[in-house]
Design an enzyme around this catalytic site. Structure first.
Site, PDB file in Angstrom:
ATOM      1  N   GLU A  62       0.866   8.238   0.908  1.00 27.35           N
ATOM      2  CA  GLU A  62      -0.217   7.543   1.626  1.00 27.35           C
ATOM      3  C   GLU A  62       0.234   6.225   2.244  1.00 27.35           C
ATOM      4  OE1 GLU A  62      -0.598   8.968  -1.303  1.00 27.35           O
ATOM      5  OE2 GLU A  62      -2.118  10.498  -0.977  1.00 27.35           O
ATOM      6  N   HIS A 131     -11.719  10.708  -7.494  1.00 25.80           N
ATOM      7  CA  HIS A 131     -11.962  11.460  -6.255  1.00 25.80           C
ATOM      8  C   HIS A 131     -13.409  11.290  -5.784  1.00 25.80           C
ATOM      9  CE1 HIS A 131      -8.341  13.505  -7.722  1.00 25.80           C
ATOM     10  NE2 HIS A 131      -8.193  14.012  -6.521  1.00 25.80           N
TER      11      HIS A 131
END
Lengths: 326, 319
Positions: A62, A131
């Site tokens: 990321e 998440h």
């Protein structure tokens, strides 16, 4: 205008496809965005149209996804980078906050960083604490970033097009629990300017200011309350930075009451900022009751679905909050 | 490899510019005329100048908090550099960036960086632009030995390798990340050894010899430009001064510092140029005096500049 009934997810995809057809400098990169179609299937079919060069699968990295987007943007491309879950923005924070957001200012106005960082946010999928977060307040806090949080297919398409055409780093938080929700979207090209809130429901008794999935829950709550004779106005800011203060202030002057609803933890959430904006405005004198925040609990999102539901505002919570204030 | 006298002399001048620029910055900092923090590369000039000499004018670089030499290597305007360090509106960043954020996009300098390891991903992204737009340009990504322990190093090298991006990772190994020696901080002997993990070439050269640096960089740049992919070029050198102004050198000995000063890259290069009949001692003295003049003029330019007005505070946050 011809309208088509499409899902939120399709609206995101169409916005990317149309912009990629319009401008060869636009491309998509991210984890599994190619043949897999992205973790939520948003980019499904795009690699077939645009090829692997412009729909780029990346390693699970990321930091470099966001940073490479910044580097590509500052040298003339217009990347759209997908972060699989908004929670993973933590890994990309240096690239976004210290690099992309500040390049233009640090360099005395020389650089342009036209990049979009798309990411699905929010809870409701039973995916637990890593998440399911709503981290928009972190991003709103950083000068140099724009933060967009669309709630409907119409808004997401028009705003993503604007984001792609914008010359600044834009954090684009998609509402993952409405990915499959349908809505009317024009078939013609259109854009929605940043900094223009949308009054999703006109009402006279109380203003409910809501973001993301909470816009839908607030609208549901409004229908329930309508049966009780309470007329709720629902305002969706659509973009948090820039922020349309005027529409909100006007509404609060009209109704005299404000409830702010968001999914993120109440502590340090965007709601506090919204409340302060209203308190500092001419709407202060019109308030007939203290501003109320209906927001996520100050804890991580739990796994068990019942617990998860109680961690963030539900329709009943909004209904009750309105009943208490009017 | 044949390098023209003119080329060698231009490197010598740039090394001197870097040395005198930074000596002046050091003096101004001591007097409080330059504030914040400043990271000087005195002793490391050969690596910055020899490496950037291998680039075309329109190639790109990203550099570091200790990046004055690379700016000068990439033909930065010394006047605007000095003005920026003094916080003036005629500086490179209108006085908003300072030493750690000098950027000159027109000349391909994508900026120094205040975050150790902050430039890797930007360099990789810039290289992606060159590949996708088929510009034929190459990016040099400067970093220090300490930065190779950041996660961003590994993410960026892997991505550059799998996509065969036109980028060369340039490690200025000056032996210390602030106080932490490479021997204490790093699991491999040479930073270039890490190239093996990414199936790219890694070469370690004498970072105090600009010709060796140039040759190694040129080979890596040509490889990158031809589409074969990235490399690491590591130059072994030494930072004479402290990490920044607060450094009391507790982590190294005076003897070690003195020994490296004996290996001054500028003195050694001067000796080489005279021995090779590129210049005479007298010409060297003239070049040195000329370089001092250039810095004196930069100081004058900077001092004549005004501080940015308060009205500029909120400008350039957004495009």
């Amino acid at each position: 205008m011809t309208m088509a009934l499409i899902t939120y997810k399709e609206a995101v995809r169409q916005a990317m496809q149309e912009e990629m057809r319009r401008d060869e400098n636009v491309f998509l990169l991210g984890e599994d965005v190619g043949v897999y179609g992205g973790a939520f299937g948003v980019s499904l079919g795009m690699v077939e149209e645009f090829g692997e060069e412009r729909v780029r699968d990346t390693p699970i990295s990321e930091g470099v996804i966001a940073g490479a987007a910044a580097g590509a943007a500052v040298t003339g491309l217009r990347p759209i980078a997908e972060i699989m879950f908004s929670d993973f923005i933590t890994i990309a924070m240096d690239s976004l906050v210290n690099q992309a957001a500040k390049m233009r200012y640090m360099f005395g106005g020389k650089a342009k960083v036209p990049m979009v960082l798309r990411m699905p946010g929010g809870s409701g999928t039973g995916a637990a604490a890593q998440h399911s977060q709503s981290l928009e307040a972190w991003l709103v806090h950083v000068p140099g970033l724009k933060v967009v949080m669309p709630s409907t297919p119409y808004d997401v398409k028009g705003l993503l097009k604007t984001a792609i055409r914008d010359d600044n780093p834009v954090v684009f938080i998609e509402t993952k629990t409405v990915y499959n929700k349908k809505g009317e979207v024009p078939e013609e090209d259109y854009v929605i300017p940043f900094g223009v809130a949308d009054v999703k429901r006109v009402g006279r008794d109380v203003t409910v200011f809501a973001t993301g999935v909470m816009v839908h829950r607030s609208l549901e709550a409004a229908e329930i309350l309508a049966k009780e004779g309470i007329d709720v106005e629902v305002i969706d800011p659509r973009t948090l930075v820039p922020f349309d203060k005027e529409t909100l202030v006007k509404s609060v002057i009209k109704t005299g009451k404000l409830i702010i609803v968001h999914e993120a933890c109440k502590r340090g959430g965007f709601g506090g900022e919204v409340a302060a904006e209203v308190m500092e405005s001419e709407a202060f004198d019109y308030l007939d009751a203290p501003i109320k925040r209906v927001a996520g609990k100050n804890n991580p999102i739990p796994y068990c679905m019942e617990l998860e539901k109680s961690a963030v505002p539900q329709v009943d919570d909004i209904v009750n909050a309105v009943r208490e204030i009017v | 490899m044949t390098l023209s006298n003119e080329t060698l002399i231009s490197w010598y001048k740039k090394m001197l510019h870097t040395r005198f620029f930074e000596s002046q910055v050091d003096a101004f900092f001591a007097k409080g005329m330059i504030h914040g923090t400043t990271h000087l590369s005195i002793g490391q000039e050969a690596f910055a100048i020899g490496s950037t000499a291998a680039l075309h004018a329109d190639d790109l670089i990203t550099s570091t908090h200790r990046g004055h030499g690379e700016c000068i290597g990439k033909d930065a305007d010394l006047n605007r550099m000095m003005a920026e360090l003094m916080g003036k509106s005629n500086g490179y960043c209108k006085g908003k960036g300072g030493s750690m954020h000098i950027a000159d996009l027109e000349k391909g300098n994508l900026g120094a960086n205040g975050v150790v390891g902050g430039g890797f991903a930007i360099a990789v992204g810039a290289a992606l632009t060159q590949q996708m737009k088929k510009t034929g340009k190459v990016v040099l990504c400067f970093f220090g030995d300490g930065a190779s322990n950041e996660g961003s190093f590994h993410e960026a090298l892997n991505l550059a390798a799998i996509w065969k991006l036109p980028v060369v990772f340039m490690c200025t190994n000056n032996h210390y990340g602030m106080s932490m020696s490479v021997a204490r901080s790093t699991a491999v002997a040479n930073i270039a050894d890490r190239a093996a993990s990414y199936e790219m070439p890694g070469i370690t050269v004498d970072g105090n010899d600009p010709i060796k640096v140039y040759e190694a960089t040129l080979a890596a740049v040509e490889r990158a430009r031809s589409g074969v992919g990235p490399s690491i070029v590591e130059g072994i050198t030494y930072r004479w001064l402290g990490h920044s102004k607060s450094d009391a050198n507790r982590y190294r000995t005076k003897e070690e510092i003195e020994a490296w000063k004996e290996r001054c890259p500028i003195k050694a290069f001067e000796k080489y140029l005279i021995k090779s009949n590129v210049i005479s001692q007298q010409e060297s003295d003239e070049i040195t005096a000329g370089a001092k003049d250039v810095i004196a003029r930069a100081v004058e330019f900077a001092q004549q500049g005004s501080y940015p007005g308060i009205e500029t505070l909120e400008e350039d946050v957004y495009a």
